[in-house]
Design an enzyme around this catalytic site. Sequence first.
Site, mmCIF file in Angstrom:
data_model
loop_
_atom_site.group_PDB
_atom_site.id
_atom_site.type_symbol
_atom_site.label_atom_id
_atom_site.label_comp_id
_atom_site.label_asym_id
_atom_site.label_seq_id
_atom_site.Cartn_x
_atom_site.Cartn_y
_atom_site.Cartn_z
ATOM 1 N N CYS A 152 5.318 -4.449 -3.352
ATOM 2 C CA CYS A 152 6.532 -5.014 -3.900
ATOM 3 C C CYS A 152 6.727 -6.431 -3.392
ATOM 4 O O CYS A 152 5.901 -6.985 -2.685
ATOM 5 C CB CYS A 152 7.736 -4.157 -3.515
ATOM 6 S SG CYS A 152 7.544 -2.402 -3.896
ATOM 7 N N LEU A 177 6.862 -2.592 -7.523
ATOM 8 C CA LEU A 177 5.657 -2.131 -8.203
ATOM 9 C C LEU A 177 5.489 -0.681 -7.782
ATOM 10 O O LEU A 177 5.104 -0.391 -6.652
ATOM 11 C CB LEU A 177 4.436 -2.966 -7.791
ATOM 12 C CG LEU A 177 3.083 -2.531 -8.376
ATOM 13 C CD1 LEU A 177 3.082 -2.628 -9.886
ATOM 14 C CD2 LEU A 177 1.947 -3.362 -7.784
ATOM 15 N N ILE A 224 4.247 2.755 -6.915
ATOM 16 C CA ILE A 224 2.950 3.349 -6.574
ATOM 17 C C ILE A 224 3.120 4.800 -6.128
ATOM 18 O O ILE A 224 2.393 5.690 -6.563
ATOM 19 C CB ILE A 224 2.261 2.547 -5.453
ATOM 20 C CG1 ILE A 224 2.106 1.068 -5.843
ATOM 21 C CG2 ILE A 224 0.917 3.162 -5.097
ATOM 22 C CD1 ILE A 224 1.159 0.813 -6.975
ATOM 23 N N ASN A 255 7.916 -3.860 1.614
ATOM 24 C CA ASN A 255 6.746 -4.170 0.807
ATOM 25 C C ASN A 255 5.525 -3.566 1.487
ATOM 26 O O ASN A 255 5.262 -3.854 2.654
ATOM 27 C CB ASN A 255 6.583 -5.691 0.691
ATOM 28 C CG ASN A 255 5.217 -6.103 0.169
ATOM 29 O OD1 ASN A 255 4.605 -5.404 -0.633
ATOM 30 N ND2 ASN A 255 4.736 -7.242 0.627
ATOM 31 N N GLY A 256 4.771 -2.717 0.775
ATOM 32 C CA GLY A 256 3.541 -2.169 1.341
ATOM 33 C C GLY A 256 3.424 -0.675 1.144
ATOM 34 O O GLY A 256 4.050 -0.091 0.255
ATOM 35 N N GLU A 257 2.612 -0.071 1.982
ATOM 36 C CA GLU A 257 2.371 1.363 1.920
ATOM 37 C C GLU A 257 2.219 1.918 3.337
ATOM 38 O O GLU A 257 1.549 1.310 4.174
ATOM 39 C CB GLU A 257 1.088 1.689 1.140
ATOM 40 C CG GLU A 257 1.022 1.139 -0.268
ATOM 41 C CD GLU A 257 1.936 1.861 -1.248
ATOM 42 O OE1 GLU A 257 2.458 2.936 -0.886
ATOM 43 O OE2 GLU A 257 2.116 1.347 -2.368
ATOM 44 N N SER A 287 -10.666 -2.552 -1.413
ATOM 45 C CA SER A 287 -11.453 -3.759 -1.188
ATOM 46 C C SER A 287 -12.234 -3.622 0.117
ATOM 47 O O SER A 287 -11.800 -2.931 1.041
ATOM 48 C CB SER A 287 -10.522 -4.979 -1.117
ATOM 49 O OG SER A 287 -11.189 -6.112 -0.608
ATOM 50 N N GLY A 288 -13.359 -4.320 0.211
ATOM 51 C CA GLY A 288 -14.187 -4.278 1.409
ATOM 52 C C GLY A 288 -13.914 -5.392 2.400
ATOM 53 O O GLY A 288 -14.699 -5.601 3.320
#
Length: 650
Positions: free
Chosen positions: A2, A55, A57, A80-82, A375-376
């Site tokens: 977000c 956003l 999720i 903002n985040g997870e 992503s790596g």
Amino acid sequence: MCGIAGFIDTKRQTKETGLHATVDAMTERLINRGPDSGDVWVNPEQGVAFGHRRLAIIDLTDHGKQPMASDGDRWMITFNGEIYNFEEIRDTLKKLGHAFHGNSDTEVMLAAVKEWGLEAAVERFIGMFAFALWDTQDRTLHLGRDRMGIKPLYWGIFGDHLMFASELKAFTAHPEFVAEIDRPALATFLRRSNVPAPQSIYTGVSKLPAGSILTQKADGTPPTIAAFWSMKSLAEDGARNPFQGSMEDAVGELEPLLRTSVRQRMISDVPLGSFLSGGLDSSTVTALAQAESAKPVQTFTVGFEDPDFNEADHAKAVAAHLGTDHTEVYVSDQELRDVLPKLPTMYDEPFADSSQIPTFLVSQMARQHVTVCLSGDGGDEMFGGYNRYTWLARINGRLGALPRSARSTLAGMVRGLSPAGWDRLFALASPILPKRYAHADAGERMHKMAGLFSAQGIGAMHQRTLTVWDRPPVPGAQEIPDILADPATWPTLDDPVRRMMAVDVMTYLVDDLLTKVDRASMAVALEVRVPLIDHRVAAFASTLPKHMLFGEGGGKAILRQILYRHVPQALVDRPKWGFSVPLQHWLRGPLRDWAEDLLNASEMTSAGYLDPAPISACWAEHLSGRFNHQAKLWPVLMFQSWLQANSPGP
């Protein structure tokens, strides 16, 4: 994922309508980060305003909306985040008597703070996050940022207002904000190609350091910032407690850690995929994700027309072996160049890693299919993937005993021949040279090496490799030393290579790579998760002896052993590629007119930020073809284009 924004009026002079209108305007500037919904919360009595763009999720219902209040309404959060382990924490809290109305990690965060207090709660969180938390009882604001600095958070004090936001553009909607360019930060930007934390391009605005919490009382007393986690301490702890087992033992411990990290980052109520370049890091993340998935993982690759910059065939081969649902798109040079006008708004402050362009394009393509991507990023810093780690140690070992005068003489001899001249010389000698010297940019490498000869010690060499403009052309700027330039901030480690790796995590990873991915992905409302920099993985990696990192095949030896369990060695053992574009050729060709407009000497003089003389000389040398100055020119071009788009007063 977000966007958050807000402020405190410490004098409590702003009326409710003003609080609401201002924070609403700030939040709307972040709609790209959260296109699904937005809301605000204000408390006129306490002078607080929070905004949130969502956003969705996890928990797509209204129970996941923010700003969100805790049970009892003491705490209010915009986040903002997870939090990847929120389900485990929720189960623990349920046993302690907490009830939950929805299934969001935000509600779990609030309950954890209520149960254990802020710092103890944050230490339990595994994830990426930036949050603002208001305590209505103590009238205190807390701003927090995750351990690795994956999620951005800016803050600043203007007048009687402390403001915060995910991106700088939100500040411009606040009537008290003054957009004044910080000249020391501009100089550091030209030196590093990014503005390192805690600086920002604007005077009075700072980035909250990774792994820290800012606390601000409503009475306007100066805020305090305290670290709850430190890469410096982690690296030092790892050196004191080295891993004692064999390589097989280490692989046996690391792979479950990585699989857990990947598994937790696959929790989502929306479609999820994985970036796949075909390189070691993205292939490892994708392989582990596919091992954890009951159906083919969606993978995404961008291919380029220029074969010297194209990894798509490698990615396709890895995808075919793993059985992923693979999507690739080849983009033309024109499509790459069409991204240029978007960069100033996308990155919000000057940013000059040219791989920002393909990063945006792969994000844009992936967003057509999924909302979350793995992503790596971080594998090089965690597991010793950069060539400079062994290269600098080798140079220092061979030249360290020479007096400075001899090293300066040697550097002058190397620079006496232009990079183009060295290229011709290497081409003539190629029949008798080992293959490792057959580089297309051999001349540039020789000149870079010459720049290291006068540096005393590996630490100074490391700084030099990450320096673009040694003397940034910003008149009157007195630079504030960043972490890379301040040895007092480095971990106290006997091994200089491990110290370089830790410093890269503290600087290059957060200020360049994670910034690049966050802005490029959030420009299209794509959430990107980075399993290789889970703090538990980082803690284990810090204990590994060097022979488990650097082997015959190069760096990341232990990561290679894990990947070989899932992908044939022949598919992934190849020279390291960068995720880049043919910038030096563009600047002499299709981008020449664009660049010359931005590098107009009279306009630079009129603006008053840059000294045009060294820049014009650099541009002329680049156009001659004798030198490749793309690294120096790109930051100048990115600042000039950002300045045109934002136009703050000089």
